[in-house]
Design an enzyme around this catalytic site. Structure first.
Site, PDB file in Angstrom:
ATOM      1  N   ARG A 158       0.824  -1.221   0.000  1.00 14.62           N
ATOM      2  CA  ARG A 158       0.000   0.000   0.000  1.00 14.62           C
ATOM      3  C   ARG A 158       0.854   1.266   0.000  1.00 14.62           C
ATOM      4  O   ARG A 158       0.482   2.268   0.618  1.00 14.62           O
ATOM      5  CB  ARG A 158      -0.941   0.026   1.214  1.00 14.62           C
ATOM      6  CG  ARG A 158      -1.919  -1.118   1.291  1.00 14.62           C
ATOM      7  CD  ARG A 158      -3.003  -0.951   0.242  1.00 14.62           C
ATOM      8  NE  ARG A 158      -4.110  -1.843   0.508  1.00 14.62           N
ATOM      9  CZ  ARG A 158      -5.267  -1.452   1.052  1.00 14.62           C
ATOM     10  NH1 ARG A 158      -5.457  -0.218   1.379  1.00 14.62           N
ATOM     11  NH2 ARG A 158      -6.213  -2.337   1.244  1.00 14.62           N
TER      12      ARG A 158
ATOM     13  N   ARG B 228      -3.287   6.512   1.248  1.00 20.44           N
ATOM     14  CA  ARG B 228      -3.802   7.643   2.033  1.00 20.44           C
ATOM     15  C   ARG B 228      -2.783   8.320   2.940  1.00 20.44           C
ATOM     16  O   ARG B 228      -2.976   9.464   3.326  1.00 20.44           O
ATOM     17  CB  ARG B 228      -4.986   7.194   2.891  1.00 20.44           C
ATOM     18  CG  ARG B 228      -6.199   6.785   2.097  1.00 20.44           C
ATOM     19  CD  ARG B 228      -7.475   6.972   2.903  1.00 20.44           C
ATOM     20  NE  ARG B 228      -7.818   8.360   3.012  1.00 20.44           N
ATOM     21  CZ  ARG B 228      -8.599   9.024   2.160  1.00 20.44           C
ATOM     22  NH1 ARG B 228      -9.137   8.393   1.155  1.00 20.44           N
ATOM     23  NH2 ARG B 228      -8.850  10.286   2.334  1.00 20.44           N
TER      24      ARG B 228
ATOM     25  N   ARG C 173      -7.261  12.375  -4.423  1.00 20.25           N
ATOM     26  CA  ARG C 173      -8.561  11.803  -4.060  1.00 20.25           C
ATOM     27  C   ARG C 173      -9.623  12.881  -3.827  1.00 20.25           C
ATOM     28  O   ARG C 173     -10.815  12.598  -3.865  1.00 20.25           O
ATOM     29  CB  ARG C 173      -8.413  10.903  -2.838  1.00 20.25           C
ATOM     30  CG  ARG C 173      -7.818   9.549  -3.155  1.00 20.25           C
ATOM     31  CD  ARG C 173      -8.851   8.613  -3.779  1.00 20.25           C
ATOM     32  NE  ARG C 173      -9.735   8.048  -2.779  1.00 20.25           N
ATOM     33  CZ  ARG C 173     -11.042   8.236  -2.752  1.00 20.25           C
ATOM     34  NH1 ARG C 173     -11.637   9.007  -3.619  1.00 20.25           N
ATOM     35  NH2 ARG C 173     -11.789   7.645  -1.807  1.00 20.25           N
TER      36      ARG C 173
ATOM     37  N   ASP D  94      -7.033  -2.060  -7.321  1.00 15.90           N
ATOM     38  CA  ASP D  94      -7.548  -2.677  -6.099  1.00 15.90           C
ATOM     39  C   ASP D  94      -7.912  -4.117  -6.385  1.00 15.90           C
ATOM     40  O   ASP D  94      -8.197  -4.465  -7.539  1.00 15.90           O
ATOM     41  CB  ASP D  94      -8.774  -1.922  -5.577  1.00 15.90           C
ATOM     42  CG  ASP D  94      -9.042  -2.260  -4.117  1.00 15.90           C
ATOM     43  OD1 ASP D  94      -8.410  -1.656  -3.244  1.00 15.90           O
ATOM     44  OD2 ASP D  94      -9.843  -3.180  -3.851  1.00 15.90           O
TER      45      ASP D  94
ATOM     46  N   TYR E 272     -15.512 -10.857   0.246  1.00 16.55           N
ATOM     47  CA  TYR E 272     -16.005  -9.488   0.000  1.00 16.55           C
ATOM     48  C   TYR E 272     -17.320  -9.503  -0.773  1.00 16.55           C
ATOM     49  O   TYR E 272     -18.227  -8.709  -0.515  1.00 16.55           O
ATOM     50  CB  TYR E 272     -14.985  -8.681  -0.808  1.00 16.55           C
ATOM     51  CG  TYR E 272     -13.975  -7.938   0.033  1.00 16.55           C
ATOM     52  CD1 TYR E 272     -14.345  -6.798   0.745  1.00 16.55           C
ATOM     53  CD2 TYR E 272     -12.659  -8.354   0.124  1.00 16.55           C
ATOM     54  CE1 TYR E 272     -13.424  -6.105   1.519  1.00 16.55           C
ATOM     55  CE2 TYR E 272     -11.730  -7.666   0.893  1.00 16.55           C
ATOM     56  CZ  TYR E 272     -12.115  -6.546   1.587  1.00 16.55           C
ATOM     57  OH  TYR E 272     -11.217  -5.863   2.351  1.00 16.55           O
TER      58      TYR E 272
HETATM   59  O1  1CP Z   1       0.496   0.987  -3.326  1.00 17.93           O
HETATM   60  C1  1CP Z   1      -0.415   0.157  -3.293  1.00 17.93           C
HETATM   61  O2  1CP Z   1      -0.270  -0.956  -2.754  1.00 17.93           O
HETATM   62  C2  1CP Z   1      -1.698   0.575  -3.909  1.00 17.93           C
HETATM   63  C3  1CP Z   1      -2.499  -0.461  -4.605  1.00 17.93           C
HETATM   64  C4  1CP Z   1      -3.480  -1.224  -3.727  1.00 17.93           C
HETATM   65  C5  1CP Z   1      -3.416  -2.561  -3.384  1.00 17.93           C
HETATM   66  C6  1CP Z   1      -2.270  -3.530  -3.632  1.00 17.93           C
HETATM   67  C7  1CP Z   1      -4.695  -0.720  -3.211  1.00 17.93           C
HETATM   68  C8  1CP Z   1      -5.170   0.665  -3.292  1.00 17.93           C
HETATM   69  N1  1CP Z   1      -5.407  -1.762  -2.665  1.00 17.93           N
HETATM   70  C9  1CP Z   1      -4.639  -2.896  -2.733  1.00 17.93           C
HETATM   71  C10 1CP Z   1      -4.976  -4.229  -2.314  1.00 17.93           C
HETATM   72  C11 1CP Z   1      -6.156  -4.453  -1.451  1.00 17.93           C
HETATM   73  N2  1CP Z   1      -7.381  -3.831  -1.474  1.00 17.93           N
HETATM   74  C12 1CP Z   1      -6.225  -5.486  -0.485  1.00 17.93           C
HETATM   75  C13 1CP Z   1      -5.125  -6.461  -0.221  1.00 17.93           C
HETATM   76  C14 1CP Z   1      -4.099  -5.900   0.690  1.00 17.93           C
HETATM   77  C15 1CP Z   1      -4.534  -5.736   2.105  1.00 17.93           C
HETATM   78  O3  1CP Z   1      -4.863  -6.728   2.740  1.00 17.93           O
HETATM   79  O4  1CP Z   1      -4.498  -4.588   2.570  1.00 17.93           O
HETATM   80  C16 1CP Z   1      -7.487  -5.438   0.112  1.00 17.93           C
HETATM   81  C17 1CP Z   1      -8.022  -6.315   1.205  1.00 17.93           C
HETATM   82  C18 1CP Z   1      -8.208  -4.386  -0.517  1.00 17.93           C
HETATM   83  C19 1CP Z   1      -9.608  -3.971  -0.260  1.00 17.93           C
HETATM   84  C20 1CP Z   1      -9.640  -2.560   0.155  1.00 17.93           C
HETATM   85  N3  1CP Z   1      -9.564  -1.535  -0.714  1.00 17.93           N
HETATM   86  C21 1CP Z   1      -9.648  -2.032   1.455  1.00 17.93           C
HETATM   87  C22 1CP Z   1      -9.622  -2.845   2.743  1.00 17.93           C
HETATM   88  C23 1CP Z   1     -10.928  -2.767   3.435  1.00 17.93           C
HETATM   89  C24 1CP Z   1     -11.022  -3.763   4.539  1.00 17.93           C
HETATM   90  O5  1CP Z   1     -11.939  -4.553   4.484  1.00 17.93           O
HETATM   91  O6  1CP Z   1     -10.150  -3.749   5.428  1.00 17.93           O
HETATM   92  C25 1CP Z   1      -9.637  -0.639   1.359  1.00 17.93           C
HETATM   93  C26 1CP Z   1      -9.715   0.380   2.453  1.00 17.93           C
HETATM   94  C27 1CP Z   1      -9.553  -0.336  -0.027  1.00 17.93           C
HETATM   95  C28 1CP Z   1      -9.418   1.021  -0.636  1.00 17.93           C
HETATM   96  C29 1CP Z   1      -8.089   1.327  -1.154  1.00 17.93           C
HETATM   97  N4  1CP Z   1      -7.374   0.531  -2.023  1.00 17.93           N
HETATM   98  C30 1CP Z   1      -6.190   1.141  -2.331  1.00 17.93           C
HETATM   99  C31 1CP Z   1      -6.158   2.404  -1.621  1.00 17.93           C
HETATM  100  C32 1CP Z   1      -5.075   3.410  -1.706  1.00 17.93           C
HETATM  101  C33 1CP Z   1      -7.348   2.500  -0.897  1.00 17.93           C
HETATM  102  C34 1CP Z   1      -7.811   3.682  -0.063  1.00 17.93           C
HETATM  103  C35 1CP Z   1      -8.780   4.398  -0.899  1.00 17.93           C
HETATM  104  C36 1CP Z   1      -9.169   5.731  -0.408  1.00 17.93           C
HETATM  105  O7  1CP Z   1     -10.097   5.808   0.390  1.00 17.93           O
HETATM  106  O8  1CP Z   1      -8.572   6.703  -0.863  1.00 17.93           O
END
Ligand code: 1CP
Length: 359
Positions: free
Chosen positions: A22, A26, A35, A73, A152
């Site tokens: 990640r 954020r 964003r 994502d 999910y």
């Molecule tokens: O630099 C990077 O890694 C960015 C790319 C990336 C990746 C690899 C994002 C952007 N998401 C992910 C993978 C991801 N997404 C996972 C696997 C990794 C992990 O376990 O953290 C999962 C479970 C998600 C699902 C997801 N998307 C969540 C988790 C929610 C939960 O149930 O805990 C969230 C908050 C997101 C949103 C998201 N995805 C990525 C970002 C930067 C964000 C935040 C978005 C925002 O609000 O601006």
């Protein structure tokens, strides 16, 4: 800079390479500024914006990161299958109409998914980012693991118990396996497409692996992540293409470490609950290990971050079969300066320990 590729393939490295799960997200003010202008999935679907954001941490931490990860994502696969996924501010992902009963698999999901049609924007973003990186560091592609994506799609978002998804596993095990297979088939096509588009390494995020008992993990996760490694490599070989290193990250699945090091992945990513010595003893050099600092250490003071990084590098060793990372994604309220201290220490201590070993 091909350090991470060499480390993943078990070749010697002058220091352990480092990236942060990640790393574009954020905690970076430049990401939050983007964003404010654009919706999350608009960014994912606009290759120029996805490229820009992928490069943000590479540019901020100039020379300190050894890989970029494409901005996207894991939930783009459920979207490709036909489900609506929204990203709610401050709440994370939300499915307004998730899967409720097994019949929904036939009525709510597409029968066939053409990944080029539905997810071609990710391929374009990868190719564009590769060009923009211009060889500075390798680019990582990724997917979510089938069990995590299924969870999910049924929970409709994050959940602390996964009780809806588990109701499926224990009420409709055969239908659950059919859904897992449907997701797996898309995961395979999608990863192959990412590699053809230019991803130089790929990671499977089975983030909810540890919610399963060891017994259920062997039924509902392991067979599918195994198929992904097998089939991606076999299909590329059949087409005369070289595969790229593959990483598996099953958060919380400490009990599966032995299996995970035996199913065709080059690298196994560890969360912070696994002791490095224990992981090395179990995997016996079969795979490269990645991880595993508790992401919360980045809330600590600089000295404590440095001490923890040194301890981790001493335990894993820095010149072979090790990639430095956190044990899960960087948290959204971490100070970017603390992430910098983490990266700088990895470089400094990594070189120092390597030189000691050589002399
Ligand atoms: O630099 C990077 O890694 C960015 C790319 C990336 C990746 C690899 C994002 C952007 N998401 C992910 C993978 C991801 N997404 C996972 C696997 C990794 C992990 O376990 O953290 C999962 C479970 C998600 C699902 C997801 N998307 C969540 C988790 C929610 C939960 O149930 O805990 C969230 C908050 C997101 C949103 C998201 N995805 C990525 C970002 C930067 C964000 C935040 C978005 C925002 O609000 O601006």
């Amino acid at each position: 800079n091909d350090l991470i590729l060499r480390a993943a393939l078990g070749k010697k490295t002058e220091r352990a390479p480092v990236w942060i799960m990640r790393q574009a997200g954020r905690y970076l003010p430049e990401f939050r500024a983007m964003r404010e202008k654009y919706d999350f999935f608009t960014i994912c679907r606009t290759p120029k914006l996805a490229t820009l954001i992928t490069l943000q941490p590479i540019e901020r931490y100039d020379g300190l990161l050894d890989a970029a990860i494409i901005f996207s994502d894991i939930l783009v696969i459920p979207q490709a299958l036909g489900l609506v996924v929204e990203m709610l501010p401050g709440q994370g992902p939300h499915f307004p109409d998730p899967l409720k009963v097994p019949q929904d698999v036939d009525t709510k999901l597409r029968k066939h998914v053409d990944v080029h049609e539905e997810l071609g924007y990710v391929f374009e973003a990868i190719t564009m980012t590769r060009k923009a990186l211009n060889g500075r560091v390798p680019l990582i592609g990724f997917i979510g693991g089938p069990w995590t994506l299924m969870a999910y799609m049924i929970e409709g978002g994050g959940s602390s118990t996964l009780s809806k998804a588990k109701t499926w596993l224990f009420s409709y095990p055969e239908e659950s396996k059919r859904l897992l297979q449907k997701i797996t088939d898309i995961c395979i096509d999608f990863l192959i497409g990412q590699i053809k588009a230019g991803a130089q390494m790929v990671q499977v995020f089975e983030s909810w692996g540890g919610e399963l008992s060891p017994y259920d993990f062997n039924i509902f996760s392991l067979p599918y992540i195994t198929q992904i490694a097998d089939k991606v490599k076999a299909q590329l070989k059949q087409e005369g293409m070289e595969s790229v290193p593959m990483t598996i990250f099953c958060k919380g699945s400490w009990y599966a470490l032995e299996s995970l090091s035996n199913i065709g992945y080059d690298t196994v990513s560890l969360d912070w609950t696994i002791d490095p010595a224990h992981a090395k003893a179990i995997t016996k050099g079969r795979v490269t290990l990645q991880g595993n600092m508790d992401p919360n250490v980045l809330y600590g003071n600089h000295e404590e971050i440095r001490i923890t990084v040194r301890r981790m590098l001493e335990a894993f060793g820095t010149g072979e079969k090790y990639i430095v990372n956190l044990g899960h994604g960087i948290l959204p309220t971490v100070d970017p300066e603390n992430a910098k201290v983490f990266l700088e220490t990895v470089h400094k201590v990594g070189l120092e320990l390597n030189n000691k070993t050589i002399n």
